[in-house]
Design an enzyme around this catalytic site. Structure first.
Site, mmCIF file in Angstrom:
data_model
loop_
_atom_site.group_PDB
_atom_site.id
_atom_site.type_symbol
_atom_site.label_atom_id
_atom_site.label_comp_id
_atom_site.label_asym_id
_atom_site.label_seq_id
_atom_site.Cartn_x
_atom_site.Cartn_y
_atom_site.Cartn_z
ATOM 1 C CB SER A 37 83.061 72.640 12.773
ATOM 2 O OG SER A 37 82.095 73.635 12.918
ATOM 3 C CG ASP B 171 78.355 71.194 18.756
ATOM 4 O OD1 ASP B 171 78.274 72.432 18.756
ATOM 5 O OD2 ASP B 171 78.983 70.539 17.906
ATOM 6 C CG HIS C 117 81.655 72.700 17.979
ATOM 7 N ND1 HIS C 117 80.923 71.974 17.064
ATOM 8 C CD2 HIS C 117 82.382 73.570 17.233
ATOM 9 C CE1 HIS C 117 81.186 72.392 15.838
ATOM 10 N NE2 HIS C 117 82.080 73.357 15.906
#
Ligand code: GSH
Length: 280
Positions: free
Chosen positions: A149, A225, A258
């Site tokens: 991320s 996600d 995620h």
């Protein structure tokens, strides 16, 4: 510089260690974790840096990603820094989880007051490798970098700007076009100011569009996600890679979200990807 060993834990025949130190770049205490594989007792080993995402610490990766078993097998050292300075405090730095504390975005801030301490780009690319070298068993001619991320963004940027230093790169669900998504726009406006030209040096899509990266890039993404559509936009990065003629292995995984259950599932693939570049 004094390195303080906070704790050490035997793991898969090697050692997980947590360190703190006064940082030259961040001008306050910084923390990082290390995994030393068993092979590091006998010889120098490649070193792979992992940059974590928003809200994470130097503990998140080493506790949740399940990387130590394969790192032990391959003989690779792992290093995971914290995601921002913590002891240097500014008004509003914990008002939201996507800016300030635990959200350093791996840039060298140019805007006051952040520029005094938020220098995570120089910390990761210069100071941390110097410290890693001082630990002894790292092969500094065999460094790779990956992340998740915000840390996926950081890893891509560090690799594309320093291809001689980082010989391998990969990412999980990276913020790969930060100038075009809310997280990146907020962070870059705050740390770098409103001049969008200054953002380009920290935008993986802009960087790769302007150069061919000589090694394969691995990116894994979960289809469920919750940040995919608004913040991650992997298609923008894939388009930029195509323009540059670089080699991207992008894998969309149905059902994965995620978090670290996703990351742990594909961690072995990433470690072997780096091993192919670094263990030569
Ligand atoms: N706090 C956020 C989530 C933040 C988040 O998902 N952080 C990711 C990186 S962007 C992470 O790795 N969190 C730590 C974890 O999952 O253990 C929310 O409420 O949605």
């Amino acid at each position: 510089m004094t390195l303080n060993l906070i704790s050490e834990h035997a793991s898969y025949g090697g050692w997980v260690r947590f360190y703190s130190h006064e940082s030259r770049e961040c001008r306050s205490e910084m923390r990082f974790s290390v995994y030393l594989p068993p092979r590091a007792e006998k010889e120098k080993v490649p070193v792979l840096y992992y940059l974590a995402g928003l809200t994470c610490t130097e503990e998140t990766f080493i506790m949740k990603a399940g990387a130590q078993r394969v790192a032990a097998e391959l003989g690779m050292m792992l290093v995971a820094p914290d995601t921002s300075p913590r002891k240097a405090r500014f008004p509003g730095d914990d008002a939201s989880w996507d800016f300030g504390v635990a959200a350093g975005f791996y840039v060298d801030a140019t805007q006051e007051p952040w520029s005094q301490n938020y220098r995570m780009y120089s910390y990761v690319t210069r100071e941390l490798p110097e410290i890693v070298q001082s630990l002894g068993p790292a092969r500094m001619d065999r460094q790779g970098i990956f992340g998740h991320s915000m840390g996926g963004h950081g890893a891509l940027v560090c690799a594309f700007r320093n291809p001689q230093q980082f010989l391998s790169v990969s990412a999980f669900a990276p913020i790969s076009s930060p100038s075009q998504v809310p997280w990146g726009i907020k962070a870059f406006s705050g740390y770098l100011g409103e001049d969008r030209n200054a953002w380009k040096q920290y935008d993986a899509s802009e960087l790769i569009r302007a150069q061919r990266y000589a090694r394969p890039i691995l990116i894994d993404q979960g289809s469920r996600d919750k940040f995919l559509e608004e913040q991650l936009k992997p298609d923008l990065f894939a388009d930029a890679v195509r323009e540059s003629g670089s080699e991207l292995h992008f894998r969309m995984h149905p059902g994965y979200d995620h978090g670290y259950y996703f990351i742990a599932t594909f961690m072995e693939d990433h470690l072997r990807h780096h091993g192919r570049q670094l263990l030569t």
